[in-house]
Design a protein around this motif. Structure first.
Motif, PDB file in Angstrom:
ATOM      1  N   SER A 171       0.594  -1.175  -0.083  1.00  0.00           N
ATOM      2  CA  SER A 171       0.190  -0.014   0.042  1.00  0.00           C
ATOM      3  C   SER A 171       1.049   0.907  -0.283  1.00  0.00           C
ATOM      4  O   SER A 171       1.914   1.412  -0.033  1.00  0.00           O
ATOM      5  CB  SER A 171      -0.676  -0.405   1.327  1.00  0.00           C
ATOM      6  N   SER A 172       0.311   2.087   0.074  1.00  0.00           N
ATOM      7  CA  SER A 172       0.802   3.742  -0.573  1.00  0.00           C
ATOM      8  C   SER A 172       1.575   3.951   1.622  1.00  0.00           C
ATOM      9  O   SER A 172       2.534   4.735   1.372  1.00  0.00           O
ATOM     10  CB  SER A 172      -0.141   4.785  -0.624  1.00  0.00           C
ATOM     11  N   ASP A 173       1.575   3.729   2.490  1.00  0.00           N
ATOM     12  CA  ASP A 173       1.397   3.199   3.414  1.00  0.00           C
ATOM     13  C   ASP A 173       2.925   2.551   3.519  1.00  0.00           C
ATOM     14  O   ASP A 173       3.379   2.781   4.953  1.00  0.00           O
ATOM     15  CB  ASP A 173       0.857   3.343   4.529  1.00  0.00           C
ATOM     16  N   PHE A 174       3.446   1.749   2.882  1.00  0.00           N
ATOM     17  CA  PHE A 174       4.364   0.979   3.334  1.00  0.00           C
ATOM     18  C   PHE A 174       5.572   1.058   3.617  1.00  0.00           C
ATOM     19  O   PHE A 174       6.569   1.431   4.229  1.00  0.00           O
ATOM     20  CB  PHE A 174       4.579  -0.216   1.773  1.00  0.00           C
TER      21      PHE A 174
ATOM     22  N   ARG B 146      -6.231  -6.500   4.630  1.00  0.00           N
ATOM     23  CA  ARG B 146      -6.253  -7.414   4.050  1.00  0.00           C
ATOM     24  C   ARG B 146      -6.796  -6.534   2.696  1.00  0.00           C
ATOM     25  O   ARG B 146      -6.894  -6.737   1.675  1.00  0.00           O
ATOM     26  CB  ARG B 146      -7.931  -7.768   4.500  1.00  0.00           C
ATOM     27  N   ASN B 147      -6.636  -4.824   3.159  1.00  0.00           N
ATOM     28  CA  ASN B 147      -6.684  -3.947   1.262  1.00  0.00           C
ATOM     29  C   ASN B 147      -5.850  -3.504   1.423  1.00  0.00           C
ATOM     30  O   ASN B 147      -5.875  -2.538   0.562  1.00  0.00           O
ATOM     31  CB  ASN B 147      -8.172  -2.857   1.944  1.00  0.00           C
ATOM     32  N   ASP B 148      -4.483  -3.782   0.904  1.00  0.00           N
ATOM     33  CA  ASP B 148      -3.402  -3.462   1.456  1.00  0.00           C
ATOM     34  C   ASP B 148      -3.790  -3.270  -0.402  1.00  0.00           C
ATOM     35  O   ASP B 148      -4.126  -4.368  -1.238  1.00  0.00           O
ATOM     36  CB  ASP B 148      -2.324  -4.844   1.133  1.00  0.00           C
ATOM     37  N   GLY B 149      -2.520  -2.201  -0.743  1.00  0.00           N
ATOM     38  CA  GLY B 149      -2.518  -1.805  -2.514  1.00  0.00           C
ATOM     39  C   GLY B 149      -1.697  -2.814  -3.260  1.00  0.00           C
ATOM     40  O   GLY B 149      -1.005  -3.714  -2.798  1.00  0.00           O
ATOM     41  N   ASN B 150      -1.642  -1.821  -4.581  1.00  0.00           N
ATOM     42  CA  ASN B 150      -0.781  -3.019  -5.292  1.00  0.00           C
ATOM     43  C   ASN B 150       0.278  -2.487  -5.987  1.00  0.00           C
ATOM     44  O   ASN B 150       0.939  -2.318  -6.681  1.00  0.00           O
ATOM     45  CB  ASN B 150      -2.121  -3.599  -6.515  1.00  0.00           C
ATOM     46  N   LEU B 151       0.832  -0.760  -5.042  1.00  0.00           N
ATOM     47  CA  LEU B 151       2.068   0.199  -5.471  1.00  0.00           C
ATOM     48  C   LEU B 151       3.657  -1.292  -5.923  1.00  0.00           C
ATOM     49  O   LEU B 151       3.452  -1.405  -4.556  1.00  0.00           O
ATOM     50  CB  LEU B 151       2.115   1.081  -4.812  1.00  0.00           C
TER      51      LEU B 151
ATOM     52  N   GLY C 274      15.606   4.459   5.245  1.00  0.00           N
ATOM     53  CA  GLY C 274      16.218   5.037   5.948  1.00  0.00           C
ATOM     54  C   GLY C 274      16.286   4.173   7.786  1.00  0.00           C
ATOM     55  O   GLY C 274      14.979   3.226   6.885  1.00  0.00           O
ATOM     56  N   SER C 275      17.088   4.412   8.864  1.00  0.00           N
ATOM     57  CA  SER C 275      16.544   3.814   9.347  1.00  0.00           C
ATOM     58  C   SER C 275      15.252   3.777  10.910  1.00  0.00           C
ATOM     59  O   SER C 275      14.817   3.132  12.109  1.00  0.00           O
ATOM     60  CB  SER C 275      18.203   4.176  10.123  1.00  0.00           C
ATOM     61  N   THR C 276      14.433   4.671  10.918  1.00  0.00           N
ATOM     62  CA  THR C 276      13.797   4.784  11.154  1.00  0.00           C
ATOM     63  C   THR C 276      12.506   3.969  10.518  1.00  0.00           C
ATOM     64  O   THR C 276      11.712   4.435  11.178  1.00  0.00           O
ATOM     65  CB  THR C 276      12.536   6.507  10.998  1.00  0.00           C
ATOM     66  N   TRP C 277      12.540   3.006   9.892  1.00  0.00           N
ATOM     67  CA  TRP C 277      11.878   2.473   9.177  1.00  0.00           C
ATOM     68  C   TRP C 277      11.508   1.333   9.701  1.00  0.00           C
ATOM     69  O   TRP C 277      13.112   0.695   9.914  1.00  0.00           O
ATOM     70  CB  TRP C 277      11.660   2.119   7.496  1.00  0.00           C
ATOM     71  N   ALA C 278      10.603   0.693  10.180  1.00  0.00           N
ATOM     72  CA  ALA C 278      10.619  -0.584  10.887  1.00  0.00           C
ATOM     73  C   ALA C 278      11.570  -0.835  11.802  1.00  0.00           C
ATOM     74  O   ALA C 278      11.859   0.086  12.808  1.00  0.00           O
ATOM     75  CB  ALA C 278      10.699  -1.801   9.439  1.00  0.00           C
ATOM     76  N   ASN C 279      12.250  -1.618  11.839  1.00  0.00           N
ATOM     77  CA  ASN C 279      13.006  -2.158  12.423  1.00  0.00           C
ATOM     78  C   ASN C 279      14.805  -1.715  12.289  1.00  0.00           C
ATOM     79  O   ASN C 279      15.646  -2.117  11.668  1.00  0.00           O
ATOM     80  CB  ASN C 279      13.226  -3.536  13.189  1.00  0.00           C
TER      81      ASN C 279
END
Length: 276
Positions: free
Chosen positions: A201-204, A217-222, A245-250
């Motif tokens: 999705s766009s939030d990824f 479940r409603n994940d996008g297709n970007l 960058g290092s602030t993303w995820a882990n």
């Protein structure tokens, strides 16, 4: 019935096996990759012959290995600027891995030289075009064309270029999840990170602190480009690196379940590196 067509097919297979056969345990040489004229090898029968085994990192052992982690051999996580492209930043990170393994110093390579060069040539900006560019032209040190550069200076013409021999198109969208997981694990076992195009999705790109990804479940297709750098059989999961960058995820890395990644990875690529 043994037809002329059947005979021709058998002869072609025999010739391929003769050209690309290697004695057990032998090291892959540059000549092997140069025998393939097309950019982006899609013939799975050639993957074993052309995929390198990184000395000290990977293994050709048929024994089951439960874990592989290439993170210690990668350069620190970087964050692309607003002009950057995730596919070019992942290409540079992947190539850095091979370039720096056998060198006494660590050099950051320029992702923006790749994307800016393609733009200036009027070519499509994409992961597969970027891989072709690395075969034909290569990239330069990020000290020459820095991150988020707006243009390429004339100094690039007199500096070292870092290229690859070719690349393997490890899997395509029509491959089954089981095939994708198999090819990903095999490449990682040999010490090769895998570039993937991943649908989300766009939030990824804005994922906050977390170790694992739970698909919506409603994940996008970007489409986003990620670098698969490890797996864990006990967790049944891959670990990926991003360009956010290092602030993303882990700290810039994310663990994704085998099937979740395979269902959303449309294409996977492995570099056939030069020797540096």
């Amino acid at each position: 019935m043994f037809t002329i067509r059947t005979f021709a097919l058998c002869a072609s297979l025999l010739l391929s096996s003769f050209l690309f056969a290697q004695p057990p345990g032998s090291n892959l040489s540059t000549r092997d990759a140069n025998q393939v004229n097309t950019l982006g090898v899609t013939n799975s029968t050639l993957f074993d012959q052309l995929m390198v085994t990184v000395e000290g990192v990977g293994s050709n052992s048929r024994l089951t290995q439960e874990h592989q982690d290439l993170k210690p051999y990668l350069m620190p996580v970087r964050k692309m600027g607003f002009r950057g492209s995730d596919w070019s930043y992942m290409l540079a990170s992947c190539l850095e891995y091979y370039v720096n393994l056998s060198r006494n110093f660590k050099d950051n390579l320029s992702p923006d030289y790749i994307s800016l060069s393609l733009q200036s040539q009027g070519q499509r900006s994409s992961l597969d075009q970027g891989l072709k560019f690395l075969v034909q032209n290569g990239t330069v040190s990020a000290a020459i064309v820095p991150y988020d550069a707006a243009q390429i200076s004339s100094t690039v013409y007199a500096t070292t270029k870092y290229q690859i021999n070719n690349y393997l198109h490890l899997f395509q969208p029509f491959a089954s999840p089981r095939e994708k997981i198999f090819e990903l694990r095999k490449a990682l076992l040999r010490g090769n990170p895998v570039l993937i195009e991943f649908q989300a999705s766009s939030d990824f790109p804005r994922i906050g602190p977390t170790r694992t990804w739970e698909p919506d479940r409603n994940d996008g297709n970007l489409s986003y480009t990620l670098l698969v750098i490890g797996f864990d059989e006990n967790l049944q999961a891959f670990e990926v690196l991003s360009s956010w960058g290092s602030t993303w995820a882990n700290n810039g890395y994310l663990t994704i379940n085998y099937n979740d990644l395979a269902n959303r990875a449309s294409n996977g690529y492995v570099m056939i590196p030069n020797t540096y």
